[in-house]
Design an enzyme around this catalytic site. Structure first.
Site, short mmCIF file in Angstrom:
data_model
loop_
_atom_site.label_atom_id
_atom_site.label_comp_id
_atom_site.label_asym_id
_atom_site.label_seq_id
_atom_site.Cartn_x
_atom_site.Cartn_y
_atom_site.Cartn_z
N THR A 95 0.70 -1.33 -0.06
CA THR A 95 -0.22 -0.13 -0.16
C THR A 95 0.77 1.14 -0.09
OG1 THR A 95 -1.76 -1.39 1.14
CG2 THR A 95 -1.81 1.22 1.19
N VAL A 96 1.81 1.33 0.99
CA VAL A 96 2.65 2.44 1.17
C VAL A 96 3.51 2.63 0.05
CG1 VAL A 96 4.08 3.94 2.77
CG2 VAL A 96 2.26 2.54 3.61
N ALA A 155 13.24 19.86 -4.16
CA ALA A 155 14.47 19.04 -3.86
C ALA A 155 15.47 19.85 -4.79
CB ALA A 155 14.49 17.59 -4.55
N GLY A 158 1.19 8.46 10.35
CA GLY A 158 1.03 8.72 8.86
C GLY A 158 1.49 10.17 8.38
N ILE A 173 0.84 13.29 9.43
CA ILE A 173 1.19 14.09 10.44
C ILE A 173 2.74 14.49 10.55
CG2 ILE A 173 0.76 15.38 12.75
CD1 ILE A 173 -1.78 13.36 13.16
N GLY A 182 -7.29 -0.21 3.53
CA GLY A 182 -5.93 -0.30 3.62
C GLY A 182 -5.20 0.63 4.80
N GLU A 187 -2.91 -2.95 9.33
CA GLU A 187 -1.58 -3.96 9.12
C GLU A 187 -2.16 -5.23 8.49
OE1 GLU A 187 1.52 -2.60 9.85
OE2 GLU A 187 0.38 -0.73 10.30
N LYS A 240 4.81 3.26 18.17
CA LYS A 240 4.95 4.73 17.83
C LYS A 240 5.25 5.32 18.88
CE LYS A 240 1.83 3.98 13.87
NZ LYS A 240 0.42 3.95 13.55
N GLY A 261 -3.42 5.03 5.87
CA GLY A 261 -3.73 4.95 4.23
C GLY A 261 -2.61 5.27 3.72
N1 HSE Z 1 -1.66 0.41 10.66
C1 HSE Z 1 -1.68 1.82 11.01
C2 HSE Z 1 -3.03 2.33 11.53
C3 HSE Z 1 -1.14 2.48 9.94
O1 HSE Z 1 -3.94 2.09 11.38
O2 HSE Z 1 -2.58 3.51 12.04
C4 HSE Z 1 0.40 2.47 9.84
O3 HSE Z 1 1.06 2.85 10.89
#
Ligand code: HSE
Length: 452
Positions: free
Chosen positions: A14-15, A34, A135, A137, A188, A191, A206, A308
Site C-alpha cells: 500500500t505505502v 528538491a 502517517g 502528520i 488499507g 496492518e 509509535k 492509508g
Molecule cells: N496500521 C496503522 C494504523 C497505519 O492503522 O494507524 C500504519 O502505521
C-alpha cells in the site's frame, strides 16, 4: 540543474505503491522542492509479476534487494516493508552499501532502533522515519526540528488509525466490531495482521519512537503498559457518551518528578474516556492526533490522516526530499545528541492519579450498590457520578445481572487496583469489570505551568 537523484523503493504494498505514484505523478513539484529531479530507478518486491498499475516500467521492478543495495547509482532507498525480518536485514544491507534510508516501519525502529541508528551513524548515513508515526502528520519533524527549543513535558496521542476508525464507526453506526475491522482492512488502514492495530502494539511502538525524540530515551516498547480495544463493546461506548465522553485509544507519555529529582517516564497505551468537544474526542475515523506540551510553546495540537496510502506516502516522499537536500542528515545527527544527554529512561511503576470510569457487572439485589460503594470508599476512592439502568426485559426481576457504571474523582492507580481486586472477590459480581482512565485534564495548557 543538478543530476537526478536515483531512488530505490523496497516494497510495493500500500505505502510503497503510493510513494512510487507520488514520486512519478508529482515529479515536477518534487523537483522544485528538491532542487533536482528525483527518479525511481528501481523497485524491489516479492511478487514481480503482479500488475499494480504503477507508472513504472516493468524492467525497473525485481525481487532482489541487491538490485538496489548493489547499485552505486542509487543513493536513497525507501524501505517500505513491514515487520522485523527481512526488513531488518534489508535495512542493514542498504546502510552498509552506503544508502540513506527512509522508512515507514515503526516496528523495526521500535525494536531495533538503537542498533540501526548506530550503524547508520558509523556509516555516515541517515535514517528518516516521518512516515513511521502518525502517517501524514509531520510530528517527527515538529518534535525534532520545529520544537527543538522546548523541553517536551508530555504527549497524548491517537496513533493508530485503524483503532480510531473502528471506535468511531462503532459509535456512529452502532456497528459491530468485526464488521468495522473488515472495512478498515479493505480501506488499507489496518496492518496485514490487524491484531497489532487493535491490541495496541502499533500505537505502543509509535509511542516508543516519539518518546525517543521527545525525551531522548530509547524505551523498550514491550515494557510500556498496553491495553488494546478488543474489550470495548457498544455498551461501553454508549455509557461513556451518556456521561459526556467518547472512548479513544490514547498513547500517553509524560515526565515525572522535577529537575532536582527526575522520575521515570510515565508511558502507557490504553483505551481512555476523552471529554466530548475536546480535540482528541473529535478525532474521528482514520485520523490521528497528537497533543503535546512544550515548556516554551505551551500546548500544541496536531491532527491529520494517520493511516492509508497517500497520507503515508506524503510523509515518505517528504523524507526523500529532506534526504536529497541534506536536511535529514542534519536532523539525524541531532537526534544522536539526545542519546548522549538522555534522562532516566526508566519506565513503569509510576503511580498515576486520575479519574476513572468503571463498569462492574453485578447481581441486582438489595445492598449491592452499598457494598461496591463501600469497597471504593474503604480505599479512599470517591464516586463522582453513577448510572445503573434496569435489566433488559424486566426491570423488576430480582437477581438479574446489571452493569454498574461509576465515574470516580481523582484516585491513585494502586488504590484502584486494590479496590478492583476486592470487588472481584465479591459474590455479587458477575463477570469481569472494566476500568478505563478518564483524560479530561492534566495536560497544562500554558508555558510555565506545572508538569502534566
Ligand atoms: N496500521 C496503522 C494504523 C497505519 O492503522 O494507524 C500504519 O502505521
Amino acid at each position: 540543474m543538478q543530476d537526478a537523484v536515483r531512488v530505490g523503493v523496497v516494497g510495493l504494498g500500500t505505502v510503497g505503491s503510493g510513494a512510487v505514484r507520488l514520486l512519478v505523478e508529482s515529479s515536477e513539484h518534487i523537483e522544485r522542492h528538491a532542487g533536482r529531479p528525483i527518479v525511481v530507478a528501481r523497485a524491489v518486491c516479492r511478487d514481480v509479476a503482479r500488475d499494480r498499475g504503477l507508472p513504472l516500467s516493468r524492467d525497473c521492478i525485481s525481487s532482489d534487494i541487491r538490485d538496489i543495495a548493489g547499485d552505486p547509482s542509487i543513493s536513497v532507498a525507501a524501505l517500505l516493508v513491514g515487520g522485523l525480518e527481512p526488513a531488518r536485514s534489508m535495512m542493514v544491507a542498504l546502510l552498509e552499501s552506503g544508502k540513506d534510508v527512509v522508512t515507514a516501519n515503526k516496528a523495526l525502529l521500535a525494536e531495533h532502533g538503537p542498533e540501526l541508528f548506530d550503524l547508520a551513524r558509523r556509516r555516515g548515513r541517515s535514517i528518516a522515519f516521518e512516515a513511521a508515526v502518525a502517517g501524514g502528520i509531520p510530528i517527527v519533524a515538529a518534535i525534532s526540528e520545529c520544537l527543538a527549543a522546548n523541553r517536551i513535558e508530555s504527549i497524548r496521542g491517537i496513533l493508530n488509525g485503524t483503532s480510531n476508525f473502528i471506535l468511531s464507526r462503532m459509535e456512529e453506526d452502532s456497528a459491530d466490531y468485526g464488521e468495522v475491522l473488515a472495512l478498515a482492512q479493505e480501506k488499507g488502514f489496518a496492518e496485514a495482521d490487524p491484531a497489532m492495530d487493535v491490541d495496541g502494539t502499533d500505537a505502543t511502538q509509535k509511542l516508543a519512537i516519539l518518546a525517543h525524540l521527545a525525551f531522548g530515551a530509547w524505551v523498550p516498547w514491550g515494557e510500556i503498559p498496553r491495553t488494546g480495544i478488543e474489550g470495548i463493546d457498544l455498551g461501553l461506548i454508549t455509557c461513556a457518551r451518556e456521561l459526556g465522553y467518547r472512548i479513544r485509544l490514547v498513547a500517553v507519555a509524560a515526565r515525572t518528578g522535577d529537575d532536582a529529582a527526575p522520575g521515570p517516564l510515565a508511558l502507557r497505551v490504553s483505551p481512555a474516556l476523552v471529554r466530548l468537544g475536546t480535540p482528541l474526542a473529535e478525532t474521528r475515523g482514520a485520523y490521528n492526533a497528537v497533543s503535546l506540551v512544550g515548556d516554551a510553546v505551551g500546548r500544541m495540537f496536531f491532527h491529520g490522516l494517520g493511516a492509508g496510502q497517500m497520507p503515508t506516502a506524503s510523509a515518505v516522499v517528504a523524507d526523500i526530499i529532506d534526504t536529497v537536500v541534506g536536511r535529514a542528515a542534519i536532523t539525524f545527527r541531532t537526534t544522536g545528541v539526545l542519546d548522549v544527554d538522555s534522562p532516566a529512561a526508566r519506565i513503569g511503576g509510576v503511580e498515576t492519579h486520575e479519574r476513572r470510569f468503571l463498569r462492574i457487572p453485578v447481581v441486582d439485589r438489595p445492598g449491592v450498590l452499598a457494598e461496591i460503594a463501600g469497597i471504593l470508599g474503604q480505599h479512599g476512592i470517591s464516586i463522582a457520578s453513577f448510572i445503573q439502568h434496569e435489566a433488559a426485559g424486566n426491570g423488576d426481576a430480582a437477581g438479574a445481572a446489571v452493569p454498574l457504571i461509576i465515574m470516580t474523582h481523582h484516585c491513585g492507580s494502586n488504590a484502584m487496583a486494590q479496590a478492583l481486586a476486592a470487588i472481584e472477590r465479591s459474590a455479587t459480581v458477575r463477570g469481569t469489570g472494566v476500568c478505563l482512565p478518564v483524560l479530561d485534564d492534566g495536560q497544562p495548557a500554558s508555558p510555565g505551568s506545572p508538569r502534566a
